[in-house]
Design a protein around this motif. Structure first.
Motif, PDB file in Angstrom:
ATOM      1  N   MET A 445       1.471  -0.966 -11.793  1.00  0.00           N
ATOM      2  CA  MET A 445       0.190  -1.182 -11.876  1.00  0.00           C
ATOM      3  C   MET A 445      -0.402  -0.036 -11.784  1.00  0.00           C
ATOM      4  N   LEU A 446      -0.105   0.784 -10.943  1.00  0.00           N
ATOM      5  CA  LEU A 446      -0.934   2.196 -10.649  1.00  0.00           C
ATOM      6  C   LEU A 446      -0.819   3.063 -11.781  1.00  0.00           C
ATOM      7  N   ARG A 447       0.541   3.053 -12.749  1.00  0.00           N
ATOM      8  CA  ARG A 447       0.703   3.699 -13.874  1.00  0.00           C
ATOM      9  C   ARG A 447      -0.304   3.193 -15.029  1.00  0.00           C
ATOM     10  N   VAL A 463      -7.595  10.614 -10.288  1.00  0.00           N
ATOM     11  CA  VAL A 463      -7.093  11.300  -9.050  1.00  0.00           C
ATOM     12  C   VAL A 463      -6.565  10.037  -8.180  1.00  0.00           C
ATOM     13  N   ARG A 464      -7.727   9.072  -8.000  1.00  0.00           N
ATOM     14  CA  ARG A 464      -7.099   7.704  -6.989  1.00  0.00           C
ATOM     15  C   ARG A 464      -6.001   7.127  -7.175  1.00  0.00           C
ATOM     16  N   ALA A 465      -5.756   6.886  -8.574  1.00  0.00           N
ATOM     17  CA  ALA A 465      -4.488   5.968  -8.980  1.00  0.00           C
ATOM     18  C   ALA A 465      -3.318   7.227  -8.735  1.00  0.00           C
ATOM     19  N   THR A 466      -3.437   8.391  -9.231  1.00  0.00           N
ATOM     20  CA  THR A 466      -2.211   9.456  -9.248  1.00  0.00           C
ATOM     21  C   THR A 466      -1.897   9.563  -7.666  1.00  0.00           C
ATOM     22  N   ALA A 467      -2.779   9.701  -6.948  1.00  0.00           N
ATOM     23  CA  ALA A 467      -2.437   9.722  -5.455  1.00  0.00           C
ATOM     24  C   ALA A 467      -2.084   8.550  -4.962  1.00  0.00           C
ATOM     25  N   SER A 468      -2.204   7.647  -5.104  1.00  0.00           N
ATOM     26  CA  SER A 468      -1.819   6.227  -4.566  1.00  0.00           C
ATOM     27  C   SER A 468      -0.281   6.020  -5.281  1.00  0.00           C
ATOM     28  N   LEU A 469      -0.103   6.452  -6.704  1.00  0.00           N
ATOM     29  CA  LEU A 469       1.146   6.463  -7.049  1.00  0.00           C
ATOM     30  C   LEU A 469       2.254   7.411  -6.192  1.00  0.00           C
ATOM     31  N   ALA A 470       1.627   8.517  -5.923  1.00  0.00           N
ATOM     32  CA  ALA A 470       2.506   9.501  -5.127  1.00  0.00           C
ATOM     33  C   ALA A 470       2.867   9.089  -3.670  1.00  0.00           C
ATOM     34  N   TRP A 471       2.129   8.123  -3.113  1.00  0.00           N
ATOM     35  CA  TRP A 471       2.639   7.228  -1.867  1.00  0.00           C
ATOM     36  C   TRP A 471       3.534   6.411  -2.266  1.00  0.00           C
ATOM     37  N   VAL A 472       3.544   5.757  -3.232  1.00  0.00           N
ATOM     38  CA  VAL A 472       4.421   4.550  -3.410  1.00  0.00           C
ATOM     39  C   VAL A 472       5.731   5.338  -3.626  1.00  0.00           C
ATOM     40  N   ASP A 473       5.821   6.333  -4.503  1.00  0.00           N
ATOM     41  CA  ASP A 473       6.889   7.145  -4.916  1.00  0.00           C
ATOM     42  C   ASP A 473       7.566   7.688  -3.592  1.00  0.00           C
ATOM     43  N   ALA A 474       6.846   8.164  -2.761  1.00  0.00           N
ATOM     44  CA  ALA A 474       7.338   8.699  -1.393  1.00  0.00           C
ATOM     45  C   ALA A 474       7.814   7.950  -0.606  1.00  0.00           C
ATOM     46  N   VAL A 475       7.495   6.695  -0.684  1.00  0.00           N
ATOM     47  CA  VAL A 475       7.863   5.537   0.277  1.00  0.00           C
ATOM     48  C   VAL A 475       9.373   4.988  -0.180  1.00  0.00           C
ATOM     49  N   ARG A 476       9.441   5.037  -1.547  1.00  0.00           N
ATOM     50  CA  ARG A 476      10.492   4.247  -2.054  1.00  0.00           C
ATOM     51  C   ARG A 476      11.380   5.163  -3.002  1.00  0.00           C
ATOM     52  N   PHE A 477      10.871   5.903  -3.747  1.00  0.00           N
ATOM     53  CA  PHE A 477      11.452   6.270  -5.137  1.00  0.00           C
ATOM     54  C   PHE A 477      11.936   7.784  -4.939  1.00  0.00           C
ATOM     55  N   GLY A 478      11.785   8.441  -3.939  1.00  0.00           N
ATOM     56  CA  GLY A 478      12.472   9.800  -3.811  1.00  0.00           C
ATOM     57  C   GLY A 478      11.262  10.789  -4.208  1.00  0.00           C
ATOM     58  N   SER A 479      11.788  12.095  -3.681  1.00  0.00           N
ATOM     59  CA  SER A 479      10.969  13.402  -3.683  1.00  0.00           C
ATOM     60  C   SER A 479      10.488  13.844  -5.121  1.00  0.00           C
ATOM     61  N   ASN A 480      11.398  13.668  -5.974  1.00  0.00           N
ATOM     62  CA  ASN A 480      11.449  14.214  -7.105  1.00  0.00           C
ATOM     63  C   ASN A 480      10.076  13.708  -8.024  1.00  0.00           C
ATOM     64  N   ALA A 481       9.980  12.381  -7.928  1.00  0.00           N
ATOM     65  CA  ALA A 481       8.765  11.670  -8.380  1.00  0.00           C
ATOM     66  C   ALA A 481       7.434  11.907  -7.742  1.00  0.00           C
ATOM     67  N   ALA A 482       7.598  11.725  -6.326  1.00  0.00           N
ATOM     68  CA  ALA A 482       6.609  11.931  -5.545  1.00  0.00           C
ATOM     69  C   ALA A 482       6.038  13.278  -5.546  1.00  0.00           C
ATOM     70  N   ARG A 483       6.712  14.337  -5.513  1.00  0.00           N
ATOM     71  CA  ARG A 483       6.166  15.758  -5.338  1.00  0.00           C
ATOM     72  C   ARG A 483       5.403  15.981  -6.792  1.00  0.00           C
ATOM     73  N   VAL A 484       6.109  15.667  -7.841  1.00  0.00           N
ATOM     74  CA  VAL A 484       5.465  15.972  -9.081  1.00  0.00           C
ATOM     75  C   VAL A 484       4.127  14.947  -9.078  1.00  0.00           C
ATOM     76  N   THR A 485       4.031  13.939  -8.774  1.00  0.00           N
ATOM     77  CA  THR A 485       2.778  13.092  -8.806  1.00  0.00           C
ATOM     78  C   THR A 485       1.809  13.435  -8.071  1.00  0.00           C
ATOM     79  N   ALA A 486       2.199  13.944  -6.522  1.00  0.00           N
ATOM     80  CA  ALA A 486       1.263  14.661  -5.800  1.00  0.00           C
ATOM     81  C   ALA A 486       0.471  15.835  -6.197  1.00  0.00           C
ATOM     82  N   GLU A 487       1.341  16.815  -6.813  1.00  0.00           N
ATOM     83  CA  GLU A 487       0.721  17.677  -7.585  1.00  0.00           C
ATOM     84  C   GLU A 487      -0.035  17.566  -8.625  1.00  0.00           C
ATOM     85  N   ARG A 488       0.075  16.548  -9.270  1.00  0.00           N
ATOM     86  CA  ARG A 488      -0.720  16.234 -10.479  1.00  0.00           C
ATOM     87  C   ARG A 488      -2.110  15.564  -9.949  1.00  0.00           C
TER      88      ARG A 488
END
Length: 769
Positions: A445-447, A463-488
């Protein structure tokens, strides 16, 4: 008015002037020019000895001869307030003093139109302007707190910004009994501004300035639009020469002190009310084009343009409405009362305006809307707003979320929804899915929200959707996805302070990534940044992160205390999933501290909360406690089943279960399974960008001791290149291809693998090569 820190700063500025031939102090009335000069001279007796004060009316050349006579040091001629704005007079004075070998220190309200090119090139001229004379925020606080130490920081900041730090006006505030009420000071301010600042303005400048007094920022096109004069901005740009406190920004915008604009508006209201109303109408339209509804709506209502105000509210972006002040709620009531907006529509918009600043009951809102009704086009906004309000008041288990999910699912399939409302709906529904632990659905949904926001150029939603997506990735889907998403998310926010307020989930994600790396210092840094923003409203996740930070530092008891405090303080807005995450953290901390009874209680709490199966493996945690109690066979069976179920997901939960299975296989002395599982865990950790794969377990070491590779087999493994043919490898190893094949067959059998690449990987994993 005395101001120790400000005077010290200005004394240093004058000292830095050195022996320059011309020192001009240029600022409006009551900016402290005289106080500055006299204070400097009083503190510098060696300078005061050579001062000659210039008297108006003296013949310039005769005066110059007098001050330049004999053996005296070069004179410092002080012409403080004795010289008019006539450029010829000032130029003559400069020439006279220069001929006498002296310096000239002159105080003026406005910049004279002089050609000072030669002096500037020779570095013989220095100008001290209103910006250097103005008090800093700290200095203004020091001044205002002299007679009233209790004045609030907010009051100081407001007065300072309103007056541009103007010492004279802050002095008026300081001496007024009602310092905390600007309305009590309007008469004093207005009298001072009109008599001391605006009285000498030429008629064309006064008229042009008055024409734009409804705006706090004037650019060339705005000036022309309001005055219908091609030279309007050029006229306004002469204001500094007349002593009006302004700044001209790099963009070309000209900003006038708010207190001056307010004085002009009040004069217009008293003398030319019809002209003021027309200017307000034009201002509202102009501000609307500049996408500043918070200013445009109020301006339109003040001008009686209710239809325009209603249209502005309807067309404002969700983010703009959300940032409007509480003072706009009465404006909506006026629009409703004027008949240009329905009661349901006004209620909906008013709730969005107030949602950030005070509690709004989502169910009461729904009942009110249903009673008054709204146009079908507003339904997505209504549903999104109810999700937002539930996020702030607690999603609850009363069936309201089931109803909203049905409405949301239906709306997301419909076409023709305004993109702004669609992005808002996707964002808030994604937040709900995250809060209840349906992380895969939340990610999808956030994507969608990111895609909608980018297609429609909605920066706040991106900004809000990408930041929220970074949180979801960090909780469950690993550093690669979360780090890139947070930077975006941070790149999308840029330096915009409004957009940066939306980065709390991305900062929280970075804190979780630091926890994955066992870096408590960095985790604390990102947690502190997140807490300054919206994460402070999420006590469950805040306690979860803070608890893990303490666990990394080995303070298990402190981690448990933080979780207990969060529970005691109340977690009314926390969902079952969020409370389950707290219980999981507490269980691990208690188990690490050896408090197995507390760990059992936390496990029971987890079972009662029954978190979503995809979010957390309660069985895995139960198996971990069995391991601690020595019930290895039962734990191993659970880990084996759970790891196989979770493995296809390739996420952090699967990695954790594989790590646990390595330990149980180790304890069961199933070394081959331990090594196979360790290999899978390492590969998954690399895919996720995590450093949390299990360390070099005893199982790996034990299995390694059972393997006996010959020196020749070790040499072959260590020198096999990726993709190299067997023939080429045999030549490089100085053996025949058949001998190489024989070595490889024995290696495959010993390592329990089927191919060359797998053999090399396993040998490196077991440190055989």
């Amino acid at each position: 008015m005395t101001q120790t820190s400000a005077r010290t700063r200005l004394n240093e500025t004058l000292d830095a002037a050195g022996s320059r031939q011309l020192i001009m102090v240029i600022a409006p009335a009551a900016f402290g020019k005289t106080a500055m000069i006299e204070g400097w001279l009083a503190a510098r007796p060696e300078v005061a000895e050579r001062v000659v004060r210039w008297e108006r009316g003296a013949e310039l050349r005769a005066g110059a001869a007098a001050v330049g006579n004999g053996d005296r040091p070069p004179p410092l001629v002080v012409a403080d307030g004795t010289i008019g704005p006539d450029p010829d007079e000032i130029a003559g004075l400069i020439a006279a003093v220069a001929d006498g070998g002296g310096q000239l220190l002159i105080a003026l309200r406005g910049r004279p139109q002089l050609d000072l090119g030669t002096l500037v090139v020779r570095n013989d001229a220095i100008e001290i302007g209103a910006g250097e004379l103005a008090l800093t925020l700290a200095e203004a606080g020091e001044l205002l707190r002299g007679p009233n130490p209790e004045i609030a920081d907010e009051a100081v900041a407001g007065l300072w910004a309103h007056t541009f730090g103007w010492p004279g006006l802050l002095g008026i505030v300081r001496g007024h009994r009602h310092w905390d009420s600007r309305s009590q000071l309007h008469a004093l301010f207005d009298d001072f501004v009109h008599s001391e600042v605006l009285a000498g303005l030429p008629a064309d400048v006064d008229r042009t300035l008055t024409a734009v007094c409804t705006l706090d920022e004037v650019s060339p096109d705005v000036a022309r639009a309001f005055t219908e004069d091609p030279a309007a901005f050029a006229i306004l740009s002469t204001l500094p020469r007349h002593g009006v406190p302004i700044t001209i920004e790099a963009s070309g915008a000209l900003r006038v002190a708010p207190v001056v604009l307010a004085a002009l508006r009040r004069r217009l209201a008293a003398e030319e009310p019809e002209r003021l109303a027309e200017l307000q109408r034009r201002s509202a339209r102009r501000l609307a084009k500049l996408r500043r509804p918070e200013a445009a709506v109020g301006m339109a209502i003040d001008a009686g343009e209710h239809e325009l105000a209603a249209d502005l509210m309807r067309s404002a972006s969700v983010r703009q409405l959300y940032r409007l002040g509480a003072e706009h709620s009465p404006m909506l009531e006026r629009l409703e009362g004027s008949g240009v907006m329905s009661a349901g529509e006004a209620t909906l918009l008013r709730s969005l305006v107030l949602a950030r600043r005070r509690p709004v009951d989502p169910d009461a809102l729904r009942r009110t809307i249903e009673r008054h009704g709204v146009d079908a086009a507003w339904e997505p906004l209504l549903v999104a707003l109810r999700w937002l309000l539930l996020r702030r008041t607690g999603y609850g288990d009363d069936g309201s979320t089931v109803e909203l999910e049905d409405q949301t699912t239906r709306l997301l399939r419909e076409e023709g929804i305004r993109p702004e409302h669609l992005a808002f709906l996707q964002l808030e529904y994604g937040a709900f899915l995250t809060a209840v632990g349906r992380l895969r659905a939340a990610r999808g949904m956030l994507r969608l929200a990111v895609t909608t926001a980018r297609l429609e150029s909605l920066p706040w939603a991106v900004v809000r959707a990408t930041a929220s997506l970074a949180w979801v990735d960090a909780v469950r889907f690993g550093s690669n996805a979360a780090r890139v998403t947070a930077e975006r998310a941070e790149q999308a926010a840029g330096a915009d302070p409004v957009l940066r307020e939306l980065l709390a989930p991305a900062h929280g994600a970075r804190a979780l990534l630091a926890i994955d790396r066992l870096d408590a210092t960095e985790a604390r840094h990102w947690l502190a940044r997140a807490e300054r923003l919206e994460l402070r409203e999420d006590p469950a996740n805040r306690a979860h992160i803070a608890g893990w930070v303490e666990m990394i530092d080995g303070r298990l008891d402190t981690a448990l205390t933080l979780i207990d405090e969060a529970r005691t303080a109340g977690l009314g807005r926390a969902t079952a999933y969020q409370r389950a995450r707290l219980a999981m953290t507490a269980l691990l901390a208690a188990a690490g501290a050896g408090d197995l009874d507390r760990a059992d209680r936390e496990l029971e709490t987890l079972r009662e909360l029954d978190p979503e199966p995809e979010a957390m493996s309660v069985d895995g945690l139960a198996a971990g406690l069995l391991m601690l109690r020595g019930e290895v066979e039962q734990a191993h069976a659970i880990f084996l089943r759970a790891a196989e179920i979770a493995a296809p997901a390739k996420d952090k939960l699967a990695l954790w279960l594989l790590s646990a299975l390595v330990q149980s296989a180790d304890a069961m002395q199933d070394y081959r399974l331990a090594v196979d599982t360790f290999d899978r865990a390492q590969q998954l950790a690399e895919q996720l960008g995590l450093e949390a794969a299990p360390g070099r377990h005893r199982a790996v070491t034990s299995f390694t001791h059972r393997i006996r590779l010959t020196p020749a087999e070790t040499h072959v493994l260590a020198n096999l290149a990726d993709g190299e043919t067997l023939t080429r490898a045999a030549e490089r190893l100085f053996i025949s291809p058949n001998t190489l094949k024989t070595h490889l067959k024995r290696i495959y059998r010993k390592l329990d693998v089927t191919g060359r690449d797998e053999a090399v990987r396993r040998a490196r994993l077991m440190r055989l090569i």
